[in-house]
Design a protein around this motif. Structure first.
Motif, PDB file in Angstrom:
ATOM      1  N   LEU A  20       0.827  -1.217   0.000  1.00 24.12           N
ATOM      2  CA  LEU A  20       0.000   0.000   0.000  1.00 24.12           C
ATOM      3  C   LEU A  20       0.857   1.261   0.000  1.00 24.12           C
ATOM      4  O   LEU A  20       0.598   2.198  -0.759  1.00 24.12           O
ATOM      5  N   ASN A  21       1.867   1.286   0.846  1.00 22.40           N
ATOM      6  CA  ASN A  21       2.726   2.472   0.970  1.00 22.40           C
ATOM      7  C   ASN A  21       3.529   2.766  -0.288  1.00 22.40           C
ATOM      8  O   ASN A  21       3.921   3.910  -0.509  1.00 22.40           O
ATOM      9  N   ASN A  22       3.766   1.743  -1.093  1.00 19.43           N
ATOM     10  CA  ASN A  22       4.609   1.914  -2.279  1.00 19.43           C
ATOM     11  C   ASN A  22       3.849   1.822  -3.596  1.00 19.43           C
ATOM     12  O   ASN A  22       4.461   1.851  -4.662  1.00 19.43           O
ATOM     13  N   ARG A  23       2.546   1.734  -3.529  1.00 23.78           N
ATOM     14  CA  ARG A  23       1.746   1.535  -4.737  1.00 23.78           C
ATOM     15  C   ARG A  23       2.043   2.570  -5.816  1.00 23.78           C
ATOM     16  O   ARG A  23       2.356   2.220  -6.962  1.00 23.78           O
ATOM     17  N   LYS A  24       1.942   3.840  -5.502  1.00 23.90           N
ATOM     18  CA  LYS A  24       2.151   4.892  -6.508  1.00 23.90           C
ATOM     19  C   LYS A  24       3.575   4.845  -7.063  1.00 23.90           C
ATOM     20  O   LYS A  24       3.787   5.053  -8.260  1.00 23.90           O
ATOM     21  N   TYR A  25       4.520   4.579  -6.207  1.00 22.62           N
ATOM     22  CA  TYR A  25       5.909   4.486  -6.650  1.00 22.62           C
ATOM     23  C   TYR A  25       6.088   3.326  -7.634  1.00 22.62           C
ATOM     24  O   TYR A  25       6.663   3.502  -8.713  1.00 22.62           O
ATOM     25  N   PHE A  26       5.594   2.142  -7.284  1.00 16.31           N
ATOM     26  CA  PHE A  26       5.736   0.985  -8.167  1.00 16.31           C
ATOM     27  C   PHE A  26       5.040   1.211  -9.507  1.00 16.31           C
ATOM     28  O   PHE A  26       5.542   0.812 -10.551  1.00 16.31           O
ATOM     29  N   GLU A  27       3.882   1.860  -9.462  1.00 20.43           N
ATOM     30  CA  GLU A  27       3.111   2.059 -10.688  1.00 20.43           C
ATOM     31  C   GLU A  27       3.750   3.064 -11.641  1.00 20.43           C
ATOM     32  O   GLU A  27       3.310   3.197 -12.776  1.00 20.43           O
ATOM     33  N   LYS A  28       4.812   3.725 -11.212  1.00 19.34           N
ATOM     34  CA  LYS A  28       5.580   4.569 -12.129  1.00 19.34           C
ATOM     35  C   LYS A  28       6.390   3.716 -13.091  1.00 19.34           C
ATOM     36  O   LYS A  28       6.772   4.169 -14.165  1.00 19.34           O
ATOM     37  N   PHE A  29       6.691   2.474 -12.681  1.00 19.55           N
ATOM     38  CA  PHE A  29       7.596   1.629 -13.444  1.00 19.55           C
ATOM     39  C   PHE A  29       6.956   0.389 -14.041  1.00 19.55           C
ATOM     40  O   PHE A  29       7.468  -0.139 -15.028  1.00 19.55           O
ATOM     41  N   VAL A  30       5.921  -0.105 -13.420  1.00 21.70           N
ATOM     42  CA  VAL A  30       5.277  -1.332 -13.899  1.00 21.70           C
ATOM     43  C   VAL A  30       3.766  -1.125 -13.938  1.00 21.70           C
ATOM     44  O   VAL A  30       3.233  -0.309 -13.192  1.00 21.70           O
ATOM     45  N   PRO A  31       3.086  -1.866 -14.802  1.00 28.68           N
ATOM     46  CA  PRO A  31       1.630  -1.741 -14.834  1.00 28.68           C
ATOM     47  C   PRO A  31       1.019  -2.049 -13.466  1.00 28.68           C
ATOM     48  O   PRO A  31       1.527  -2.878 -12.710  1.00 28.68           O
ATOM     49  N   SER A  32      -0.071  -1.383 -13.165  1.00 33.54           N
ATOM     50  CA  SER A  32      -0.770  -1.560 -11.889  1.00 33.54           C
ATOM     51  C   SER A  32      -1.210  -3.009 -11.707  1.00 33.54           C
ATOM     52  O   SER A  32      -1.549  -3.691 -12.670  1.00 33.54           O
ATOM     53  N   ARG A  33      -1.251  -3.427 -10.473  1.00 33.21           N
ATOM     54  CA  ARG A  33      -1.771  -4.760 -10.157  1.00 33.21           C
ATOM     55  C   ARG A  33      -3.292  -4.727 -10.038  1.00 33.21           C
ATOM     56  O   ARG A  33      -3.904  -5.754  -9.778  1.00 33.21           O
ATOM     57  N   GLY A  34      -3.891  -3.553 -10.166  1.00 36.09           N
ATOM     58  CA  GLY A  34      -5.341  -3.419 -10.122  1.00 36.09           C
ATOM     59  C   GLY A  34      -5.851  -3.161  -8.719  1.00 36.09           C
ATOM     60  O   GLY A  34      -5.166  -3.425  -7.728  1.00 36.09           O
ATOM     61  N   GLU A  35      -7.058  -2.646  -8.648  1.00 38.81           N
ATOM     62  CA  GLU A  35      -7.668  -2.274  -7.367  1.00 38.81           C
ATOM     63  C   GLU A  35      -7.833  -3.455  -6.423  1.00 38.81           C
ATOM     64  O   GLU A  35      -7.636  -3.328  -5.220  1.00 38.81           O
ATOM     65  N   ALA A  36      -8.203  -4.608  -6.959  1.00 36.76           N
ATOM     66  CA  ALA A  36      -8.463  -5.770  -6.105  1.00 36.76           C
ATOM     67  C   ALA A  36      -7.228  -6.154  -5.282  1.00 36.76           C
ATOM     68  O   ALA A  36      -7.361  -6.546  -4.115  1.00 36.76           O
ATOM     69  N   PHE A  37      -6.047  -6.019  -5.869  1.00 40.55           N
ATOM     70  CA  PHE A  37      -4.815  -6.379  -5.175  1.00 40.55           C
ATOM     71  C   PHE A  37      -4.674  -5.625  -3.860  1.00 40.55           C
ATOM     72  O   PHE A  37      -4.102  -6.133  -2.902  1.00 40.55           O
ATOM     73  N   TYR A  38      -5.210  -4.416  -3.792  1.00 42.09           N
ATOM     74  CA  TYR A  38      -5.049  -3.559  -2.612  1.00 42.09           C
ATOM     75  C   TYR A  38      -6.236  -3.621  -1.644  1.00 42.09           C
ATOM     76  O   TYR A  38      -6.280  -2.859  -0.695  1.00 42.09           O
ATOM     77  N   GLN A  39      -7.136  -4.545  -1.877  1.00 42.99           N
ATOM     78  CA  GLN A  39      -8.217  -4.807  -0.930  1.00 42.99           C
ATOM     79  C   GLN A  39      -7.747  -5.928  -0.013  1.00 42.99           C
ATOM     80  O   GLN A  39      -7.271  -6.962  -0.480  1.00 42.99           O
ATOM     81  N   LYS A  40      -7.867  -5.731   1.280  1.00 44.64           N
ATOM     82  CA  LYS A  40      -7.282  -6.652   2.268  1.00 44.64           C
ATOM     83  C   LYS A  40      -7.660  -8.116   2.019  1.00 44.64           C
ATOM     84  O   LYS A  40      -6.794  -8.992   2.024  1.00 44.64           O
ATOM     85  N   GLU A  41      -8.927  -8.380   1.797  1.00 46.08           N
ATOM     86  CA  GLU A  41      -9.377  -9.762   1.586  1.00 46.08           C
ATOM     87  C   GLU A  41      -8.758 -10.371   0.335  1.00 46.08           C
ATOM     88  O   GLU A  41      -8.277 -11.511   0.351  1.00 46.08           O
ATOM     89  N   ASP A  42      -8.748  -9.621  -0.757  1.00 48.76           N
ATOM     90  CA  ASP A  42      -8.146 -10.109  -1.994  1.00 48.76           C
ATOM     91  C   ASP A  42      -6.639 -10.290  -1.833  1.00 48.76           C
ATOM     92  O   ASP A  42      -6.061 -11.242  -2.360  1.00 48.76           O
ATOM     93  N   PHE A  43      -6.007  -9.364  -1.126  1.00 45.36           N
ATOM     94  CA  PHE A  43      -4.572  -9.477  -0.875  1.00 45.36           C
ATOM     95  C   PHE A  43      -4.278 -10.765  -0.104  1.00 45.36           C
ATOM     96  O   PHE A  43      -3.369 -11.509  -0.456  1.00 45.36           O
ATOM     97  N   ARG A  44      -5.065 -11.034   0.917  1.00 45.79           N
ATOM     98  CA  ARG A  44      -4.884 -12.250   1.722  1.00 45.79           C
ATOM     99  C   ARG A  44      -5.074 -13.498   0.848  1.00 45.79           C
ATOM    100  O   ARG A  44      -4.276 -14.440   0.921  1.00 45.79           O
ATOM    101  N   ASN A  45      -6.102 -13.509   0.022  1.00 52.60           N
ATOM    102  CA  ASN A  45      -6.341 -14.654  -0.855  1.00 52.60           C
ATOM    103  C   ASN A  45      -5.182 -14.855  -1.823  1.00 52.60           C
ATOM    104  O   ASN A  45      -4.750 -15.986  -2.067  1.00 52.60           O
ATOM    105  N   ARG A  46      -4.676 -13.750  -2.370  1.00 48.35           N
ATOM    106  CA  ARG A  46      -3.539 -13.832  -3.292  1.00 48.35           C
ATOM    107  C   ARG A  46      -2.306 -14.376  -2.565  1.00 48.35           C
ATOM    108  O   ARG A  46      -1.577 -15.207  -3.098  1.00 48.35           O
ATOM    109  N   LEU A  47      -2.084 -13.916  -1.350  1.00 53.84           N
ATOM    110  CA  LEU A  47      -0.945 -14.395  -0.564  1.00 53.84           C
ATOM    111  C   LEU A  47      -1.060 -15.901  -0.328  1.00 53.84           C
ATOM    112  O   LEU A  47      -0.076 -16.635  -0.470  1.00 53.84           O
ATOM    113  N   HIS A  48      -2.262 -16.372   0.002  1.00 51.89           N
ATOM    114  CA  HIS A  48      -2.474 -17.822   0.177  1.00 51.89           C
ATOM    115  C   HIS A  48      -2.099 -18.573  -1.100  1.00 51.89           C
ATOM    116  O   HIS A  48      -1.450 -19.625  -1.030  1.00 51.89           O
ATOM    117  N   GLU A  49      -2.511 -18.048  -2.246  1.00 54.10           N
ATOM    118  CA  GLU A  49      -2.207 -18.700  -3.521  1.00 54.10           C
ATOM    119  C   GLU A  49      -0.700 -18.724  -3.783  1.00 54.10           C
ATOM    120  O   GLU A  49      -0.158 -19.723  -4.252  1.00 54.10           O
TER     121      GLU A  49
END
Length: 167
Positions: A20-49
């Motif tokens: 979350l703290n680095n989202r804008k910085y990372f998106e200067k260099f790489v395509p966004s991971r999308g809004e869902a990636f930054y939603q806590k539940e989706d982030f947790r599910n992605r981490l499990h995967e």
């Protein structure tokens, strides 16, 4: 001094804050991971995967940490191809730690892990053409440019630069 540590579920809260703290910085260099990636539940599910992939040996996800355990970045080997003894490298270092040699040190640590522990023979990587810092890290660590590809992302032109390191 930095080290790399395999990503674990216990890292979830600190990793989520890092992203979350680095989202804008990372998106200067790489395509966004999308809004869902930054939603806590989706982030947790992605981490499990990701942890399932890691357990199966198809990918290895590491956190770049300092001696106090602060997350400085991430570094990964993904899409392991056992028959070819090859994987794909990805990494990102947080904004406040950029330009301090951390990415290069982490790549060096991961190269040792890849060759000695995972017994890989090559690692491939890609970056965007405008991410000069990442290109310099790869080249300093022995990666050779293999090709470039022009494409579009969200209607904007984008060029990828592909690299390979052979042990």
């Amino acid at each position: 001094m930095i080290h790399i540590a395999p990503m674990q579920m216990e890292d979830e809260d600190r990793l989520y804050a890092f992203e979350l703290n680095n989202r804008k910085y990372f998106e200067k260099f790489v395509p966004s991971r999308g809004e869902a990636f930054y939603q806590k539940e989706d982030f947790r599910n992605r981490l499990h995967e990701l942890l399932k992939e890691q357990a199966s040996g198809t990918s290895y996800f590491y956190l770049i940490k300092d001696t106090d355990g602060e997350i400085l970045g991430r570094i990964n080997l993904t899409d392991m191809r056992s028959s070819q003894k090859m994987a794909f490298l990805g990494y990102r270092v947080g904004e406040k730690h950029a330009g301090k040699g951390i990415a290069g040190k982490a790549v060096e640590l991961l190269k040792v892990e890849a060759e000695k522990t995972l017994r890989l023979k090559s690692i491939k990587a890609q970056t965007t053409a405008d991410n000069i810092a990442s290109q310099k890290v790869l080249e300093k660590k022995g990666f050779k440019e293999t090709s470039r590809e022009d494409t579009a992302y969200e209607g904007k032109p984008l060029t990828f630069v592909y690299y390979q390191l052979t042990f």
